[in-house]
Write a protein that holds these residues in place. Structure first.
Motif, PDB file in Angstrom:
ATOM      1  N   MET A  23       0.834  -1.200   0.000  1.00 33.20           N
ATOM      2  CA  MET A  23       0.000   0.000   0.000  1.00 33.20           C
ATOM      3  C   MET A  23       0.866   1.248   0.000  1.00 33.20           C
ATOM      4  O   MET A  23       1.981   1.257   0.542  1.00 33.20           O
ATOM      5  N   LEU A  24       0.315   2.304  -0.586  1.00 30.23           N
ATOM      6  CA  LEU A  24       0.993   3.593  -0.630  1.00 30.23           C
ATOM      7  C   LEU A  24       0.585   4.426   0.585  1.00 30.23           C
ATOM      8  O   LEU A  24      -0.607   4.571   0.871  1.00 30.23           O
ATOM      9  N   THR A  25       1.561   4.951   1.308  1.00 30.16           N
ATOM     10  CA  THR A  25       1.296   5.751   2.504  1.00 30.16           C
ATOM     11  C   THR A  25       1.087   7.217   2.129  1.00 30.16           C
ATOM     12  O   THR A  25       1.287   7.617   0.982  1.00 30.16           O
ATOM     13  N   GLY A  26       0.731   8.024   3.146  1.00 30.34           N
ATOM     14  CA  GLY A  26       0.464   9.431   2.896  1.00 30.34           C
ATOM     15  C   GLY A  26       1.685  10.221   2.487  1.00 30.34           C
ATOM     16  O   GLY A  26       1.554  11.262   1.830  1.00 30.34           O
ATOM     17  N   ASP A  27       2.891   9.790   2.846  1.00 25.73           N
ATOM     18  CA  ASP A  27       4.123  10.481   2.452  1.00 25.73           C
ATOM     19  C   ASP A  27       4.781   9.813   1.243  1.00 25.73           C
ATOM     20  O   ASP A  27       5.994   9.914   1.054  1.00 25.73           O
ATOM     21  N   LEU A  28       3.973   9.084   0.460  1.00 28.77           N
ATOM     22  CA  LEU A  28       4.400   8.475  -0.803  1.00 28.77           C
ATOM     23  C   LEU A  28       5.459   7.398  -0.617  1.00 28.77           C
ATOM     24  O   LEU A  28       6.303   7.188  -1.493  1.00 28.77           O
ATOM     25  N   ASN A  29       5.410   6.704   0.493  1.00 29.75           N
ATOM     26  CA  ASN A  29       6.224   5.519   0.679  1.00 29.75           C
ATOM     27  C   ASN A  29       5.332   4.283   0.503  1.00 29.75           C
ATOM     28  O   ASN A  29       4.107   4.396   0.369  1.00 29.75           O
ATOM     29  N   VAL A  30       5.950   3.111   0.534  1.00 28.03           N
ATOM     30  CA  VAL A  30       5.212   1.860   0.374  1.00 28.03           C
ATOM     31  C   VAL A  30       5.363   1.028   1.638  1.00 28.03           C
ATOM     32  O   VAL A  30       6.473   0.892   2.174  1.00 28.03           O
ATOM     33  N   ALA A  31       4.256   0.484   2.128  1.00 27.20           N
ATOM     34  CA  ALA A  31       4.268  -0.387   3.304  1.00 27.20           C
ATOM     35  C   ALA A  31       3.617  -1.721   2.948  1.00 27.20           C
ATOM     36  O   ALA A  31       2.705  -1.783   2.123  1.00 27.20           O
ATOM     37  N   ASP A  32       4.102  -2.769   3.599  1.00 25.37           N
ATOM     38  CA  ASP A  32       3.538  -4.118   3.434  1.00 25.37           C
ATOM     39  C   ASP A  32       2.676  -4.396   4.664  1.00 25.37           C
ATOM     40  O   ASP A  32       3.194  -4.654   5.752  1.00 25.37           O
ATOM     41  N   VAL A  33       1.354  -4.333   4.494  1.00 29.83           N
ATOM     42  CA  VAL A  33       0.415  -4.419   5.622  1.00 29.83           C
ATOM     43  C   VAL A  33      -0.371  -5.729   5.523  1.00 29.83           C
ATOM     44  O   VAL A  33      -1.054  -5.977   4.525  1.00 29.83           O
ATOM     45  N   GLU A  34      -0.286  -6.526   6.574  1.00 22.78           N
ATOM     46  CA  GLU A  34      -1.068  -7.757   6.664  1.00 22.78           C
ATOM     47  C   GLU A  34      -2.064  -7.616   7.817  1.00 22.78           C
ATOM     48  O   GLU A  34      -1.683  -7.175   8.899  1.00 22.78           O
ATOM     49  N   TRP A  35      -3.315  -8.016   7.568  1.00 21.18           N
ATOM     50  CA  TRP A  35      -4.321  -7.847   8.608  1.00 21.18           C
ATOM     51  C   TRP A  35      -5.402  -8.910   8.512  1.00 21.18           C
ATOM     52  O   TRP A  35      -5.500  -9.638   7.526  1.00 21.18           O
ATOM     53  N   ILE A  36      -6.204  -8.971   9.576  1.00 18.41           N
ATOM     54  CA  ILE A  36      -7.318  -9.918   9.675  1.00 18.41           C
ATOM     55  C   ILE A  36      -8.578  -9.137  10.018  1.00 18.41           C
ATOM     56  O   ILE A  36      -8.558  -8.236  10.863  1.00 18.41           O
ATOM     57  N   VAL A  37      -9.682  -9.504   9.378  1.00 21.89           N
ATOM     58  CA  VAL A  37     -11.002  -8.980   9.740  1.00 21.89           C
ATOM     59  C   VAL A  37     -11.790 -10.117  10.384  1.00 21.89           C
ATOM     60  O   VAL A  37     -12.030 -11.153   9.757  1.00 21.89           O
ATOM     61  N   GLN A  38     -12.176  -9.914  11.632  1.00 18.50           N
ATOM     62  CA  GLN A  38     -12.989 -10.894  12.349  1.00 18.50           C
ATOM     63  C   GLN A  38     -14.432 -10.381  12.421  1.00 18.50           C
ATOM     64  O   GLN A  38     -14.660  -9.223  12.781  1.00 18.50           O
ATOM     65  N   PHE A  39     -15.387 -11.245  12.106  1.00 18.44           N
ATOM     66  CA  PHE A  39     -16.771 -10.794  12.035  1.00 18.44           C
ATOM     67  C   PHE A  39     -17.723 -11.919  12.429  1.00 18.44           C
ATOM     68  O   PHE A  39     -17.365 -13.099  12.448  1.00 18.44           O
ATOM     69  N   ARG A  40     -18.959 -11.512  12.719  1.00 16.37           N
ATOM     70  CA  ARG A  40     -20.034 -12.455  13.041  1.00 16.37           C
ATOM     71  C   ARG A  40     -21.227 -12.204  12.119  1.00 16.37           C
ATOM     72  O   ARG A  40     -21.449 -11.073  11.672  1.00 16.37           O
ATOM     73  N   ILE A  41     -21.992 -13.261  11.889  1.00 17.96           N
ATOM     74  CA  ILE A  41     -23.244 -13.142  11.131  1.00 17.96           C
ATOM     75  C   ILE A  41     -24.352 -12.886  12.143  1.00 17.96           C
ATOM     76  O   ILE A  41     -24.758 -13.783  12.888  1.00 17.96           O
ATOM     77  N   THR A  42     -24.852 -11.676  12.190  1.00 20.58           N
ATOM     78  CA  THR A  42     -25.866 -11.307  13.185  1.00 20.58           C
ATOM     79  C   THR A  42     -27.291 -11.452  12.656  1.00 20.58           C
ATOM     80  O   THR A  42     -28.240 -11.502  13.437  1.00 20.58           O
ATOM     81  N   ASP A  43     -27.455 -11.502  11.344  1.00 20.24           N
ATOM     82  CA  ASP A  43     -28.783 -11.706  10.747  1.00 20.24           C
ATOM     83  C   ASP A  43     -28.633 -12.701   9.599  1.00 20.24           C
ATOM     84  O   ASP A  43     -28.283 -12.312   8.473  1.00 20.24           O
ATOM     85  N   PRO A  44     -28.887 -13.995   9.846  1.00 20.90           N
ATOM     86  CA  PRO A  44     -28.692 -15.007   8.797  1.00 20.90           C
ATOM     87  C   PRO A  44     -29.505 -14.751   7.537  1.00 20.90           C
ATOM     88  O   PRO A  44     -29.048 -15.036   6.430  1.00 20.90           O
TER      89      PRO A  44
END
Length: 244
Positions: free
Chosen positions: A143-164
């Motif tokens: 991803m491109l940062t606000g100061d025009l550098n590049v970062a390698d970002v790894e992330w997880i999204v955890q979620f639940r199904i609240t209305d099937p």
């Protein structure tokens, strides 16, 4: 006699002259034995049509009974549609529905925490995550940062199904929607910060902002999803600039 016939429990019980213990297999065994008598006798015995009608009625009754009850696991909810329209949502345990094609049940894992991984994949082996793969998913994490550098970002999204019901019928491909929304939000949040913030002090704030913004977009789509957390797994400079 083939190996497949030897594995067939009905075939083994007929061969040994013993009726099966399972009720459904016993019914099939009796019907098979009855029609074998037809072929040996060269015609229909007295009252054969009545017996055939009884056999069909018994088979139909068994099918109705077996398709009228279903179980929902403690980690799931069952969405029941009647003639292709939403009817009700059933809770865990033994439940009743109209048989055959009238009611259909779709089980949704609404009681567990689900997750999507970005920039890497962990491989499950018997429920234990033991392997980590990254190289094939750099297009998600660079991803491109606000100061025009590049970062390698790894992330997880955890979620639940609240209305099937909304989860099943308000969007066609919920997983793809969640992934597209999360990647768009994360690039937006990272693009508002310098590479120094992303690599050091700003990680908690980035994760929190990404969770809130992702939830806002999911609420607009009304997909019955609640984001529990966004977790930054690893944030590093790309391999080509690490030495610099």
């Amino acid at each position: 006699m083939s190996n497949e016939d030897q594995r067939d429990p009905v075939f083994r019980d007929i061969r040994g002259g013993r009726p099966p213990e399972d009720p459904l297999e016993e019914l099939l065994w009796k019907l098979r034995e009855y029609f074998k008598k037809f072929s040996r006798g060269g015609g229909r015995p007295p009252g054969s049509w009545k017996m055939i009608a009884y056999g069909i009625l018994i088979l139909l009754a068994v099918v109705v009974i077996f398709t009228s009850f279903y179980t929902v696991d403690v980690s799931e909810e069952g969405v029941v549609t009647r003639f292709e329209r939403y009817h009700t949502t059933s809770s865990p345990g033994l439940n009743f529905k109209f048989p055959l094609f009238i009611d259909r049940v779709t089980k949704v894992p609404s009681k567990v925490l689900l997750q999507e991984e970005f920039g890497f994949r962990s491989k499950d082996q018997r429920g234990i995550k033991t392997e980590y793969a990254k190289s094939a998913f750099v297009e998600e994490s660079l991803m491109l940062t606000g100061d025009l550098n590049v970062a390698d970002v790894e992330w997880i999204v955890q979620f639940r199904i609240t209305d099937p019901w909304k989860f099943l019928f308000h969007a066609r491909d919920v997983q793809k929607n969640i992934r597209d929304i999360s990647m768009s939000i994360m690039r937006r949040v990272v693009g508002d910060r310098t590479v120094g913030e992303i690599l050091t002090t700003g990680r908690i704030e980035i994760a929190d902002d990404a969770r809130k913004l992702t939830q806002e977009v999911l609420d607009k789509y009304d997909m019955g999803i609640t984001v529990a957390a966004v977790v930054l797994q690893d944030v590093t400079p790309p391999e080509v600039v690490k030495s610099a």
